[in-house]
Motif scaffolding. Sequence first.
Motif, PDB file in Angstrom:
ATOM      1  N   TRP A 197      -5.401   9.689   0.076  1.00  0.00           N
ATOM      2  CA  TRP A 197      -5.414   8.835  -1.112  1.00  0.00           C
ATOM      3  C   TRP A 197      -4.683   7.547  -0.715  1.00  0.00           C
ATOM      4  O   TRP A 197      -3.591   7.596  -0.130  1.00  0.00           O
ATOM      5  N   LEU A 198      -5.290   6.442  -1.021  1.00  0.00           N
ATOM      6  CA  LEU A 198      -4.670   5.187  -0.603  1.00  0.00           C
ATOM      7  C   LEU A 198      -4.723   4.200  -1.763  1.00  0.00           C
ATOM      8  O   LEU A 198      -5.797   3.841  -2.238  1.00  0.00           O
ATOM      9  N   GLU A 205     -12.751  -1.776  -0.422  1.00  0.00           N
ATOM     10  CA  GLU A 205     -12.763  -0.349  -0.088  1.00  0.00           C
ATOM     11  C   GLU A 205     -13.179  -0.126   1.367  1.00  0.00           C
ATOM     12  O   GLU A 205     -12.653   0.762   2.034  1.00  0.00           O
ATOM     13  N   VAL A 212     -11.780   9.861   1.565  1.00  0.00           N
ATOM     14  CA  VAL A 212     -10.720   8.915   1.216  1.00  0.00           C
ATOM     15  C   VAL A 212     -10.915   8.494  -0.234  1.00  0.00           C
ATOM     16  O   VAL A 212     -12.021   8.127  -0.627  1.00  0.00           O
ATOM     17  N   MET A 253     -10.184  -0.658   3.366  1.00  0.00           N
ATOM     18  CA  MET A 253      -9.214   0.427   3.181  1.00  0.00           C
ATOM     19  C   MET A 253      -9.654   1.669   3.959  1.00  0.00           C
ATOM     20  O   MET A 253      -8.851   2.299   4.651  1.00  0.00           O
ATOM     21  N   GLU A 254     -10.921   1.996   3.850  1.00  0.00           N
ATOM     22  CA  GLU A 254     -11.406   3.179   4.574  1.00  0.00           C
ATOM     23  C   GLU A 254     -11.315   2.961   6.086  1.00  0.00           C
ATOM     24  O   GLU A 254     -10.962   3.865   6.839  1.00  0.00           O
ATOM     25  N   PRO A 259      -3.515  -1.673   4.680  1.00  0.00           N
ATOM     26  CA  PRO A 259      -3.781  -0.269   4.366  1.00  0.00           C
ATOM     27  C   PRO A 259      -3.570   0.686   5.535  1.00  0.00           C
ATOM     28  O   PRO A 259      -3.344   1.878   5.333  1.00  0.00           O
ATOM     29  N   SER A 298       0.840  -1.206   0.000  1.00  0.00           N
ATOM     30  CA  SER A 298       0.000   0.000   0.000  1.00  0.00           C
ATOM     31  C   SER A 298       0.869   1.248   0.000  1.00  0.00           C
ATOM     32  O   SER A 298       1.975   1.245   0.551  1.00  0.00           O
ATOM     33  N   HIS A 310      -3.761   0.400  -2.948  1.00  0.00           N
ATOM     34  CA  HIS A 310      -3.485  -0.874  -2.282  1.00  0.00           C
ATOM     35  C   HIS A 310      -3.436  -2.005  -3.300  1.00  0.00           C
ATOM     36  O   HIS A 310      -4.364  -2.168  -4.097  1.00  0.00           O
ATOM     37  N   SER A 317      -9.880   5.595  -2.547  1.00  0.00           N
ATOM     38  CA  SER A 317      -9.255   4.272  -2.564  1.00  0.00           C
ATOM     39  C   SER A 317      -8.897   3.905  -3.996  1.00  0.00           C
ATOM     40  O   SER A 317      -9.723   4.028  -4.900  1.00  0.00           O
TER      41      SER A 317
END
Lengths: 786, 321
Positions: free
Chosen positions: A636-637, A651, A696, A654-655, A719, A615, A639, A698
């Motif tokens: 911003w991520l 997602e 966010v 991730m969030e 993440p 990530s 992965h 993703s």
Amino acid sequence: MTGNVVVGRPGPRVDAADQVTGRTTFAGDIDRSGMLIGGLLESSQAHARILSVDTSAAEALPGVRAVLTGADLPVPYGILPVSQDEHALAVDKVRYVGEPVAAVAAVDADSVEEALSRIVVEYEPLDAVATIEEALASGTRIHGEGEGDNVHRRAALEFGDVGSGFDAAHLVREDVYFFGGNTHAALEQHAAVASAGLDGRVTLWSSTQVPHYLHRTLEKVLEMPAGRIRVIAAPVGGGFGGKTDPFSHEIVAAKLAMVTGRPVKIVLSRQQVFYAHRGRHPVLMWVKTGFDPEGRITAMHFKSFLDGGAYGSYGAASLLYTGSLQTSTYRIPNYKFEGVRVFTNKPPCGPKRGHGTPQPRFALECQLDEAAADLGLDPVTIRRRNLVEPFSMTVNHLRITSCGIEECLDRAVEASDFSAKHGNLPEGKGIGLAAGAYLSGAGLPIYWNDMPQSEVEIKVDRGGGVTVFSMATDVGQGSTSVLATIVAEVLGLEPSDLAMVTADTDLTPVDLGSYSSRVTFMAGNAAKEAAEGIRDRVIAAVADELGLSADVVVVAGGRVGSANDEDKTLSWADAVRAAIVRGGSLTGSGSYRAPDLAGPYRGSGVGISPAYSYSVAVVEVDCDSETGEVRVAKVWLAHDIGRALNPLLVEGQMEGGVYMGLGEALFEEQAFRHTLHRGPSLLDYKLPTFLEMPPVQSILVETDDPEGPFGAKEVGQGPLLPVIPALANAVHDALGVRVAEVPITPDKVVAAQRDIKRGGDGRFGPRSVPDYDFGRLTRVDPPGEF
Amino acid sequence: MRLPAFGYLEPSTVEDAVELLAINPGAEIIAGGTDLIPNMKRRQISPSTVIALGTIDGMSGIQVDDDGGVTIGALTLLHDLAASSEVPAALASAAAEIGSPQIRNVATVGGNLCLDTRCGFINQTESWRLASGLCLKADGDVCWVAPKGEECVAVSSSDLAPVTVALDAEVGLVGPDGSRTLAASDLYRSDGIDHLGKSADEIVTALTVPPRPRWRTGYRKLRRRGTIDFPILGVAVAVEVADDGRVKDARIVLGAIAPAPMRMRQAEEALVGSRLDAEAIERAAELAAKPVRPYDNVDLGSRYRKWMAPVFITRALQDLR
Ligand SMILES: Cc1cc2nc3c(=O)[nH]c(=O)nc-3n(C[C@H](O)[C@H](O)[C@H](O)COP(=O)(O)OP(=O)(O)OC[C@H]3O[C@@H](n4cnc5c(N)ncnc54)[C@H](O)[C@@H]3O)c2cc1C
């Protein structure tokens, strides 16, 4: 991958509707006829000998049905075979405030409270140890366990030759970082319900992430055959690693049910959840890294000091995790790791999302930014020059397979416009970046054995109904939905067509549990294998029935048969009956065992995994330069998920990782006044609210891992990792201060700014680490392919 | 956490409530209960009887008086106060920042004014306090914050309290000897235990804000998160600006620093006669912040709150420009 129908399709969890409408029965919701309520008496002492426990006044209270003390449960236990150092109720000594000392079962909660208040414990207080420094210096020994004094475990490993790596370096940085401890704070407080029948069998429902390990613990502590104990993991209202140990209340509930002959329920109070803890270790870290003029790492020497709290828990593994994954993102040609975990008189630390790796990740990623500045490089370039390659080995013998770190970096940088913003935003605004990697399941089980890490069984009913049996435990991450997705894809059905029976030691074959992000990869592979066995039998039967060659028969959309001739297909139910006619009972099983990945040294079992997720996070902040308040504008991520089996669930993870990471970075701390928790409540423990949660973006990167089910890897933990250092780096970009300590609270930001005004370097955090001998160094040659 | 056992009474008039209070020693009033109930669960107090005000008519609502002042019934919900355009800006904005929306939907103005003082050693469960050692404020004989001190330093944590002092507001009280009014500044005492200047058997019926058409008012609150958290510093300001643009009169009152709101008279006087410009504000903020000596007994500790005092005073005054 082509042709997938269910895999890759975003959709809600199979249990979503029940969960959000309050229909799900969590352990605390269970109500059985004649059920008693149980409760635990907390130690009021941080460190003391127990001279006596007088329970007579509690027993005399009407309504009380049983009182237990340590003498009733004398067998020690602990999640790791090497750390069997806990008792369900304290025996002889207490080692932290809040440690369970006695237990009561009574007809209602008020009687429990009253009874607990009548138990008289006579203590002989002992000196208490509160910090890493105190633990290393103190003559008071709080534990008979460990390697001596207050040292639980030490580690000293060198891969390659750091000395020559530093000699060859153009820049060598030595920095100290501290990661404060924090806790999981799952919404659901731990709860367990036990019942014991006259047939000598005991059933325990619990909000646990690890029914199999709990089963083994009960077998040991209750001194009963495993076959007489049934553990059922009720739906879990959040775990994050906080429900991955066997706990006092689980064992006590079972024992109380056996003693009273009535069902017993124990729900921990929120305060008791803070005391049960097993959360993030506070870790003090010293990092020395050498770089060549282009910013390539020549060597790294990493020391970590872990404040373990009072018991072992996963600590022996946590210690090694603080040293194992530094090499997973960046090529480090020479690497030395030294670490020590100490005992202190505080609630035991353990695994929390990222287990032992967010702390070193924070240190490493902050230091990379600091080195980049020294070398006149930008944060992207220095990272890009050090990225690990796909399908390579690391110096400490981790096998890297699919690896999307570069794509993650590219896409996060592009989406956030990082390069244009970094260094160029107005005063108070800043942007930061960091990378991370995490295991898709620990390569080895917790107790040594050669059996599979995951088994799945499938039974198909004559009506076509498919039931999937797996001990995989849905702790909110959606593992049940993931398994349903995989089986549905293989059988040409919909996830909602399947009956999922999970996490029940009487009914389901073993899965080791929901920890180390292992379920999608391991149980997923086992489920896929089980489903493929079913599918193959059904295909063979349909081919036979319809006079087709088996290789043209497909399963899709609930029908089985020719792909291009609708008339030459059977409904799924008819196809199933055809298979049962031909082969009898239509059941199948699958199992997964990770390949043997251990390196040639003791301790190499920690860090290995069949695959790593990658990530990259970019965090943009807007700081108040007067108050030190950090507002997160956006995250911003990117992965590398391998393959998103269900992008919506990916997602969500991730969030959730961003939320938890920002909480740790800015707010959350398991804070103590010496040994006493400062505020074991959700008012004092500062979880971010909706107002603190930024938008966010993703970005899913797919690399199709060759060994993952449909190419999938993990997303539960990875993440979170880069979010914390990316935030720290953003604060540095915004204000020029280096808060080298998590959480980055406003008082620290202001203190660092004041330091700059006084001519200091604007660094907040410890400047040195104890001078400590980590014991005999193990030297390990890098792998041949390195 | 369980509530202790207690008797529960629902009078229908204030007079009945006062009488019930008098004949039930150890009784407590409950309005919204958002302070009382947690405190009871933690066994900070275990009243034998709880007397509810919720069943009394006519104690809620915001009313503009004939003289242009405003009377706010003690049972008025914080939600309604926050939404009101009749009350001075500082009062509505302070109300809007109390607790969370859920809390403001049940919490009352009277309850907020009488909110118990807070401290990291007292707002804890009974088992925690037994582990820590009991303190002056509940059953103990030591103050763990200032162990040498003999006085409780628990912090006045009401957001409305400093505002009411800054507005020269008054509270209406009804007690066994009848009714009276009390200046808000006299409602608070600098004693963490006995922190109210009314007697225990008096009920607050209303808050009255005098007419001050020319005054500008504001409130700034320091807390960790954007919601839920109590203030760890509150700054209420009120300034009367004359036609010539100069300050005619001023109030600067700090909350959440000491057991009572602190009125910073020296700073107020320094403002009088000058324009509300950067220089005057800076001087006033410096003067007002000087005596601030927070203890390390609420979130974020003493040093940071001391640092933040001039920042928040400055911002509160700037808001009035
Ligand atoms: C999570 C949380 C966050 C909070 N955050 C804030 C915050 O940010 N700012 C803040 O100021 N407060 C905060 N509070 C405290 C509380 O919610 C408010 O102060 C609220 O206004 C109290 O009003 P109530 O009606 O609920 O009071 P109650 O709990 O009913 O009463 C509080 C006290 O006042 C007495 N009392 C009530 N009414 C009268 C009356 N008419 N006459 C005499 N005595 C009376 C009661 O006996 C009791 O001692 C918070 C509380 C919680 C639980």
